[in-house]
Scaffold this motif. Structure first.
Motif, PDB file in Angstrom:
ATOM      1  N   LEU A  38    -118.822 -56.783  -4.462  1.00  0.00           N
ATOM      2  CA  LEU A  38    -118.160 -55.795  -5.305  1.00  0.00           C
ATOM      3  C   LEU A  38    -116.729 -55.528  -4.858  1.00  0.00           C
ATOM      4  N   GLN A  39    -116.452 -55.727  -3.568  1.00  0.00           N
ATOM      5  CA  GLN A  39    -115.168 -55.338  -3.022  1.00  0.00           C
ATOM      6  C   GLN A  39    -114.248 -56.513  -2.702  1.00  0.00           C
ATOM      7  N   MET A  40    -114.748 -57.715  -2.803  1.00  0.00           N
ATOM      8  CA  MET A  40    -114.000 -58.823  -2.220  1.00  0.00           C
ATOM      9  C   MET A  40    -112.787 -59.273  -3.010  1.00  0.00           C
ATOM     10  N   GLY A  41    -112.828 -59.182  -4.359  1.00  0.00           N
ATOM     11  CA  GLY A  41    -111.706 -59.720  -5.113  1.00  0.00           C
ATOM     12  C   GLY A  41    -111.625 -61.221  -4.871  1.00  0.00           C
ATOM     13  N   ALA A  42    -110.436 -61.713  -4.578  1.00  0.00           N
ATOM     14  CA  ALA A  42    -110.283 -63.121  -4.234  1.00  0.00           C
ATOM     15  C   ALA A  42    -110.950 -63.381  -2.885  1.00  0.00           C
ATOM     16  N   ILE A  43    -111.647 -64.503  -2.770  1.00  0.00           N
ATOM     17  CA  ILE A  43    -112.454 -64.777  -1.585  1.00  0.00           C
ATOM     18  C   ILE A  43    -111.680 -65.695  -0.644  1.00  0.00           C
ATOM     19  N   ASP A  44    -111.061 -65.114   0.389  1.00  0.00           N
ATOM     20  CA  ASP A  44    -110.396 -65.944   1.387  1.00  0.00           C
ATOM     21  C   ASP A  44    -111.422 -66.377   2.437  1.00  0.00           C
ATOM     22  N   GLN A  45    -110.970 -67.141   3.436  1.00  0.00           N
ATOM     23  CA  GLN A  45    -111.921 -67.710   4.386  1.00  0.00           C
ATOM     24  C   GLN A  45    -112.613 -66.643   5.219  1.00  0.00           C
ATOM     25  N   SER A  46    -111.915 -65.598   5.615  1.00  0.00           N
ATOM     26  CA  SER A  46    -112.550 -64.559   6.431  1.00  0.00           C
ATOM     27  C   SER A  46    -113.649 -63.845   5.645  1.00  0.00           C
ATOM     28  N   LYS A  47    -113.387 -63.586   4.351  1.00  0.00           N
ATOM     29  CA  LYS A  47    -114.408 -62.955   3.510  1.00  0.00           C
ATOM     30  C   LYS A  47    -115.567 -63.923   3.268  1.00  0.00           C
ATOM     31  N   GLU A  48    -115.242 -65.183   3.116  1.00  0.00           N
ATOM     32  CA  GLU A  48    -116.277 -66.194   2.921  1.00  0.00           C
ATOM     33  C   GLU A  48    -117.233 -66.235   4.117  1.00  0.00           C
ATOM     34  N   ILE A  49    -116.684 -66.211   5.316  1.00  0.00           N
ATOM     35  CA  ILE A  49    -117.515 -66.259   6.522  1.00  0.00           C
ATOM     36  C   ILE A  49    -118.378 -65.009   6.634  1.00  0.00           C
ATOM     37  N   ALA A  50    -117.784 -63.826   6.342  1.00  0.00           N
ATOM     38  CA  ALA A  50    -118.545 -62.578   6.409  1.00  0.00           C
ATOM     39  C   ALA A  50    -119.669 -62.573   5.385  1.00  0.00           C
ATOM     40  N   GLY A  52    -121.138 -65.215   4.110  1.00  0.00           N
ATOM     41  CA  GLY A  52    -122.128 -66.188   4.550  1.00  0.00           C
ATOM     42  C   GLY A  52    -123.045 -65.637   5.619  1.00  0.00           C
ATOM     43  N   GLU A  53    -122.492 -64.879   6.552  1.00  0.00           N
ATOM     44  CA  GLU A  53    -123.305 -64.272   7.604  1.00  0.00           C
ATOM     45  C   GLU A  53    -124.339 -63.321   7.007  1.00  0.00           C
ATOM     46  N   ASP A  54    -123.910 -62.518   6.035  1.00  0.00           N
ATOM     47  CA  ASP A  54    -124.822 -61.558   5.420  1.00  0.00           C
ATOM     48  C   ASP A  54    -125.944 -62.266   4.674  1.00  0.00           C
ATOM     49  N   PHE A  55    -125.590 -63.283   3.893  1.00  0.00           N
ATOM     50  CA  PHE A  55    -126.617 -63.956   3.109  1.00  0.00           C
ATOM     51  C   PHE A  55    -127.548 -64.773   4.000  1.00  0.00           C
ATOM     52  N   ALA A  56    -127.001 -65.377   5.049  1.00  0.00           N
ATOM     53  CA  ALA A  56    -127.854 -66.127   5.979  1.00  0.00           C
ATOM     54  C   ALA A  56    -128.868 -65.192   6.634  1.00  0.00           C
ATOM     55  N   ALA A  57    -128.436 -63.973   6.968  1.00  0.00           N
ATOM     56  CA  ALA A  57    -129.351 -62.997   7.565  1.00  0.00           C
ATOM     57  C   ALA A  57    -130.471 -62.643   6.587  1.00  0.00           C
ATOM     58  N   MET A  58    -130.119 -62.484   5.315  1.00  0.00           N
ATOM     59  CA  MET A  58    -131.126 -62.184   4.301  1.00  0.00           C
ATOM     60  C   MET A  58    -132.083 -63.350   4.127  1.00  0.00           C
ATOM     61  N   LEU A  59    -131.534 -64.555   4.084  1.00  0.00           N
ATOM     62  CA  LEU A  59    -132.368 -65.743   3.906  1.00  0.00           C
ATOM     63  C   LEU A  59    -133.364 -65.900   5.051  1.00  0.00           C
ATOM     64  N   LEU A  60    -132.900 -65.647   6.278  1.00  0.00           N
ATOM     65  CA  LEU A  60    -133.774 -65.795   7.443  1.00  0.00           C
ATOM     66  C   LEU A  60    -134.807 -64.680   7.518  1.00  0.00           C
ATOM     67  N   ASP A 102    -141.982 -76.575   1.772  1.00  0.00           N
ATOM     68  CA  ASP A 102    -141.183 -76.921   0.602  1.00  0.00           C
ATOM     69  C   ASP A 102    -140.132 -77.966   0.956  1.00  0.00           C
ATOM     70  N   LEU A 103    -139.755 -78.766  -0.026  1.00  0.00           N
ATOM     71  CA  LEU A 103    -138.724 -79.783   0.173  1.00  0.00           C
ATOM     72  C   LEU A 103    -137.428 -79.269  -0.431  1.00  0.00           C
ATOM     73  N   ASN A 104    -136.501 -78.876   0.435  1.00  0.00           N
ATOM     74  CA  ASN A 104    -135.242 -78.336  -0.090  1.00  0.00           C
ATOM     75  C   ASN A 104    -134.213 -78.247   1.015  1.00  0.00           C
ATOM     76  N   ALA A 105    -132.982 -77.998   0.615  1.00  0.00           N
ATOM     77  CA  ALA A 105    -131.886 -77.747   1.541  1.00  0.00           C
ATOM     78  C   ALA A 105    -130.941 -76.772   0.854  1.00  0.00           C
ATOM     79  N   PHE A 106    -130.276 -75.936   1.645  1.00  0.00           N
ATOM     80  CA  PHE A 106    -129.433 -74.885   1.097  1.00  0.00           C
ATOM     81  C   PHE A 106    -128.081 -74.864   1.808  1.00  0.00           C
ATOM     82  N   ALA A 107    -127.035 -74.601   1.042  1.00  0.00           N
ATOM     83  CA  ALA A 107    -125.708 -74.385   1.620  1.00  0.00           C
ATOM     84  C   ALA A 107    -125.311 -72.935   1.365  1.00  0.00           C
ATOM     85  N   VAL A 108    -124.826 -72.265   2.391  1.00  0.00           N
ATOM     86  CA  VAL A 108    -124.372 -70.890   2.283  1.00  0.00           C
ATOM     87  C   VAL A 108    -122.891 -70.863   2.649  1.00  0.00           C
ATOM     88  N   PRO A 109    -122.055 -70.162   1.876  1.00  0.00           N
ATOM     89  CA  PRO A 109    -120.620 -70.130   2.192  1.00  0.00           C
ATOM     90  C   PRO A 109    -120.355 -69.774   3.644  1.00  0.00           C
TER      91      PRO A 109
END
Length: 295
Positions: A38-50, A52-60, A102-109
């Motif tokens: 909701l707050q990111m606007g344009a997604i630069d690399q620092s926002k992308e990494i942050a 990704g960390e949040d979504f990876a935590a949710m996925l795990l 399951d047979l799958n692979a995932f990429a997270v920003p």
């Protein structure tokens, strides 16, 4: 303020202020993803990494890592070696094996790549593993998920999250009792939200582009570029025979379509670099099988 946006912000505030879990999924961790969107606007690399960390935590929180630490180390070493040849070697690349049939692979920003133990069990060499990882690396280097997020403005995701939280809160009211089925339903809503963000949202063009770039990345790193074609042939032979592959088939183009594109790219690569037809210098089947057997 848009009413949907207001509801989404209230959802995120509610989740951040108290502990909510549904069937092992930390809704608080997921709320950080929503707040970021909701707050990111344009997604630069620092926002992308942050993000990704949040979504990876949710996925795990929904699917645990495989307990074989030697296998995790092996997959990380292959993945990071490949990533060092990518267009974004500076990302904090992390590779993990999820403990699921399951047979799958995932990429997270941000540089997170996950592959399931079920898929690993159906691969026969390090070249095939490298082909799978290179495809996922390509999604990240090309920012495929982030471009989709920027196009969709994240509101579908937030709508699903809001629905999950409302269901959760109703379930927690006095007298509601314990309902394992409802708890699983909440968890499924959350997982569906994440799936729409990072898997379902990817277009056919993005998937085929990741195949093309993955082939070239694997070849650049010294692996057999024909290995991805081998993987696609296996998946094509399995479709319809196993529920374990249903999600992958639902979220990617048909293996036959991917195989056709891969064959065209391999012919082009061979014309440009005739030596690419030779056997891989690094993909040792024995090394791969040894890694899978480690306890």
């Amino acid at each position: 303020m848009n009413s949907k946006l207001l509801l989404a912000m209230l959802v995120c505030t509610s989740l951040s202020s108290c502990k909510m879990t549904a069937d092992g999924i930390d809704l608080g961790a997921l709320s950080k993803v929503g707040s970021s969107l909701l707050q990111m606007g344009a997604i630069d690399q620092s926002k992308e990494i942050a993000l990704g960390e949040d979504f990876a935590a949710m996925l795990l929180g929904a699917s645990k890592l495989h307990p074989n630490t030697d296998l995790q180390t092996y997959v990380n070493s292959v993945g990071r070696y490949l990533a060092s040849y990518s267009d974004r070697p500076d990302l904090p690349w992390t590779f993990g094996v999820l403990d699921t049939p399951d047979l799958n692979a995932f990429a997270v920003p941000g540089g997170y790549v996950f592959v399931t133990s079920g898929l690993l069990a159906n691969l026969n060499s390090e070249a095939e593993l490298a082909a799978v990882l290179a495809h996922e690396i390509a999604h990240i280097t090309e920012r495929h998920q982030l471009r989709q997020l920027e196009r969709d403005n994240s509101m579908n995701f937030m709508s699903n999250l809001a629905s999950a939280v409302v269901t959760y809160q109703d379930h927690r009211k006095p007298g509601a009792g314990s309902d394992r089925y409802l708890n699983r339903q909440i968890a499924d809503n959350v997982l569906n939200a994440g799936q729409q963000l990072f898997t379902k949202g990817l277009s056919r063009e993005d998937e085929l582009a990741a195949d093309t770039l993955g082939i070239r990345l694997a070849a650049r790193a010294g692996y057999d570029p024909y290995a991805l074609a081998v993987v696609m042939q296996k998946l094509e032979s399995m479709q319809g025979d196993s529920n374990a592959i249903s999600l992958l088939l639902a979220t990617h183009p048909a293996p036959a379509d991917r195989l056709s594109n891969i064959e065209q790219q391999l012919q082009r690569l061979e014309r440009q670099h005739p030596a690419s037809r030779t056997a891989s210098r690094l993909a040792l089947t024995e090394r791969y099988q040894t890694a899978l057997r480690r306890k």
